[in-house]
Design a protein around this motif. Structure first.
Motif, PDB file in Angstrom:
ATOM      1  N   VAL A  81       0.863  -1.182   0.000  1.00  0.00           N
ATOM      2  CA  VAL A  81       0.000   0.000   0.000  1.00  0.00           C
ATOM      3  C   VAL A  81       0.902   1.235   0.000  1.00  0.00           C
ATOM      4  N   GLN A  82       0.618   2.166  -0.916  1.00  0.00           N
ATOM      5  CA  GLN A  82       1.343   3.422  -0.973  1.00  0.00           C
ATOM      6  C   GLN A  82       0.462   4.544  -0.429  1.00  0.00           C
ATOM      7  N   SER A  83       1.077   5.663  -0.087  1.00  0.00           N
ATOM      8  CA  SER A  83       0.339   6.755   0.545  1.00  0.00           C
ATOM      9  C   SER A  83      -0.813   7.241  -0.324  1.00  0.00           C
ATOM     10  N   LYS A  84      -0.658   7.233  -1.643  1.00  0.00           N
ATOM     11  CA  LYS A  84      -1.714   7.724  -2.525  1.00  0.00           C
ATOM     12  C   LYS A  84      -2.929   6.796  -2.549  1.00  0.00           C
ATOM     13  N   MET A  85      -2.762   5.562  -2.018  1.00  0.00           N
ATOM     14  CA  MET A  85      -3.851   4.592  -2.013  1.00  0.00           C
ATOM     15  C   MET A  85      -4.740   4.701  -0.776  1.00  0.00           C
ATOM     16  N   ILE A  86      -4.326   5.480   0.208  1.00  0.00           N
ATOM     17  CA  ILE A  86      -5.099   5.581   1.445  1.00  0.00           C
ATOM     18  C   ILE A  86      -6.412   6.315   1.166  1.00  0.00           C
ATOM     19  N   ASP A  87      -7.518   5.694   1.563  1.00  0.00           N
ATOM     20  CA  ASP A  87      -8.847   6.247   1.304  1.00  0.00           C
ATOM     21  C   ASP A  87      -9.379   7.100   2.450  1.00  0.00           C
ATOM     22  N   GLY A  88      -8.844   6.942   3.635  1.00  0.00           N
ATOM     23  CA  GLY A  88      -9.296   7.718   4.773  1.00  0.00           C
ATOM     24  C   GLY A  88      -8.361   7.522   5.948  1.00  0.00           C
ATOM     25  N   VAL A  89      -8.377   8.481   6.867  1.00  0.00           N
ATOM     26  CA  VAL A  89      -7.561   8.410   8.079  1.00  0.00           C
ATOM     27  C   VAL A  89      -8.464   8.699   9.265  1.00  0.00           C
ATOM     28  N   PHE A  90      -8.379   7.854  10.294  1.00  0.00           N
ATOM     29  CA  PHE A  90      -9.104   8.066  11.538  1.00  0.00           C
ATOM     30  C   PHE A  90      -8.075   8.332  12.643  1.00  0.00           C
ATOM     31  N   VAL A  91      -8.206   9.459  13.294  1.00  0.00           N
ATOM     32  CA  VAL A  91      -7.279   9.856  14.360  1.00  0.00           C
ATOM     33  C   VAL A  91      -8.009   9.753  15.690  1.00  0.00           C
ATOM     34  N   SER A  92      -7.406   9.073  16.662  1.00  0.00           N
ATOM     35  CA  SER A  92      -8.073   8.900  17.956  1.00  0.00           C
ATOM     36  C   SER A  92      -7.899  10.130  18.846  1.00  0.00           C
ATOM     37  N   HIS A  93      -6.707  10.704  18.845  1.00  0.00           N
ATOM     38  CA  HIS A  93      -6.446  11.899  19.646  1.00  0.00           C
ATOM     39  C   HIS A  93      -5.177  12.546  19.109  1.00  0.00           C
ATOM     40  N   LEU A  94      -4.823  13.699  19.646  1.00  0.00           N
ATOM     41  CA  LEU A  94      -3.822  14.541  19.005  1.00  0.00           C
ATOM     42  C   LEU A  94      -2.423  14.411  19.590  1.00  0.00           C
ATOM     43  N   HIS A  95      -2.157  13.387  20.371  1.00  0.00           N
ATOM     44  CA  HIS A  95      -0.795  13.194  20.855  1.00  0.00           C
ATOM     45  C   HIS A  95       0.111  12.804  19.693  1.00  0.00           C
ATOM     46  N   PHE A  96       1.350  13.293  19.754  1.00  0.00           N
ATOM     47  CA  PHE A  96       2.229  13.219  18.594  1.00  0.00           C
ATOM     48  C   PHE A  96       2.622  11.794  18.212  1.00  0.00           C
ATOM     49  N   ASP A  97       2.627  10.875  19.187  1.00  0.00           N
ATOM     50  CA  ASP A  97       2.972   9.500  18.823  1.00  0.00           C
ATOM     51  C   ASP A  97       1.875   8.853  17.978  1.00  0.00           C
ATOM     52  N   HIS A  98       0.691   9.462  17.926  1.00  0.00           N
ATOM     53  CA  HIS A  98      -0.408   8.936  17.115  1.00  0.00           C
ATOM     54  C   HIS A  98      -0.630   9.733  15.827  1.00  0.00           C
ATOM     55  N   THR A  99       0.048  10.853  15.680  1.00  0.00           N
ATOM     56  CA  THR A  99      -0.168  11.713  14.514  1.00  0.00           C
ATOM     57  C   THR A  99       1.111  12.051  13.754  1.00  0.00           C
ATOM     58  N   GLY A 100       2.268  11.650  14.276  1.00  0.00           N
ATOM     59  CA  GLY A 100       3.546  12.076  13.705  1.00  0.00           C
ATOM     60  C   GLY A 100       3.769  11.648  12.271  1.00  0.00           C
ATOM     61  N   GLY A 101       3.094  10.584  11.827  1.00  0.00           N
ATOM     62  CA  GLY A 101       3.287  10.105  10.458  1.00  0.00           C
ATOM     63  C   GLY A 101       2.358  10.736   9.444  1.00  0.00           C
ATOM     64  N   LEU A 102       1.426  11.578   9.899  1.00  0.00           N
ATOM     65  CA  LEU A 102       0.458  12.144   8.969  1.00  0.00           C
ATOM     66  C   LEU A 102       1.117  13.112   7.989  1.00  0.00           C
ATOM     67  N   ALA A 103       2.106  13.857   8.441  1.00  0.00           N
ATOM     68  CA  ALA A 103       2.805  14.782   7.545  1.00  0.00           C
ATOM     69  C   ALA A 103       3.422  14.025   6.371  1.00  0.00           C
TER      70      ALA A 103
END
Length: 327
Positions: A81-103
């Motif tokens: 799976v490549q980044s362009k294939m992702i159809d959606g993202v669900f984020v549980s909360h805003l701590h950086f260990d859970h969001t650091g890869g979104l950039a």
């Protein structure tokens, strides 16, 4: 004490053979989906053997990230799976260990000229976070590949944010998604911070299976209700005293007030092995996959104590997941 191992490979449960079997297996997979634990480490201290918290839910030809810790873009490539294939993202909360890869997901998506829309679902504050990430991309997107005369490209195109709050229920590509605010934050109920931020647990009801993802939480009646009779519970778990000690070792100069704040957070806002067993038992879930793991590794004899504590409260199948396990 006998410990039950959770069957990992979905294909192992399908015993048909031949072309009709392959079609039946595909149909079954579309109905029940596949949950892949891309990153199973409990942050924020990094772990050489486990990536940061992230999961991939594959359902009916779609690919959804559920939390997106650092390294998620590389982890999804291990299942083609490549980044362009992702159809959606669900984020549980805003701590950086859970969001650091979104950039990385957003940036690589731009670099590969992804044209399909991407919706990012998350708690209050998600829109502000995504806007900040997109703003940080302006220099790189403007320079792009450095080719003179190249037409400009809009790195914001197709990106949509949907913020969710406690009790919300939405339908995404035929999948019902429900959320509950959990106890990972404990701001005073009427405070400004309590109004601004929530930490969410998710329930994904597919045609053939229900999966509940706790995200980060302490013991929570709301999460128990959300998880009631689910087929699979994906639950965080931490050895809290050990994690506190590791935090001390990793940050020897941490000021004492901040260390005390971290100790309170870890003690009140996370689940122990006993907590996981109690949650699974009270919610009558079919099976448990433990993730966001911070504790002694499986090779250490002390790891068995976690299994004992879970099994003491819960008599169903469970496993402490590793990166890239599939359920």
């Amino acid at each position: 004490m006998t410990f039950k191992a959770l069957p990992i490979a979905l294909a192992a449960a399908i015993t048909l053979a031949g072309p009709a079997a392959a079609q039946s297996a595909d149909t079954m997979r579309d109905r029940v989906g596949t949950w892949i634990t891309l990153g199973t480490s409990g942050g924020p201290v990094t772990n050489p053997g486990r990536s940061q918290p992230a999961n991939l839910l594959r359902f009916a030809g779609k690919d959804y990230l559920v939390d997106v810790g650092d390294g998620a873009a590389g982890q999804i490539s291990k299942v083609d799976v490549q980044s362009k294939m992702i159809d959606g993202v669900f984020v549980s909360h805003l701590h950086f260990d859970h969001t650091g890869g979104l950039a990385a997901i957003l940036g690589l998506r731009f670099q590969t000229s992804a044209s399909d829309p991407l919706t990012i679902y998350g708690p209050p504050g998600t829109r502000e976070m995504v806007e900040g990430l997109l703003a940080s991309m302006v220099p790189g997107a403007t320079a792009n590949y450095g080719v003179a005369g190249a037409p400009p490209a809009d790195h914001r195109a197709g990106i949509e944010v949907v913020e969710l709050r406690d009790g919300d229920s939405i339908t995404v590509d035929g999948m019902r998604v429900q959320v509950a605010s959990n106890t990972h934050y404990s701001f005073p109920p009427q405070s400004e911070l309590a109004q601004r931020f929530q930490s969410l647990s998710y329930r994904f009801d597919l045609p053939g299976r229900s999966i509940v993802y706790t995200g980060d939480t302490g013991p929570s009646d709301a999460v128990e209700t959300l998880a009631m009779d689910a087929d699979l519970l994906v639950a965080e778990m931490m050895d809290i005293p050990l994690t506190i000690e590791r935090m001390r070792m990793a940050n020897p100069g941490m000021p004492e007030p901040i260390l005390k704040q971290m100790q309170t957070h870890l003690s009140d806002h996370h689940l122990s092995a006993s907590d996981v067993g109690a949650l699974a038992s009270r919610s009558r879930v079919g099976a448990v996959a433990v993730t966001h793991f911070s504790g002694w590794a499986a090779a250490d004899a002390r790891h068995a104590e976690y299994l004992r504590q879970i099994a003491e409260a819960y008599d169903g199948p469970f496993v402490i997941a590793d990166d890239m396990d599939a359920f």
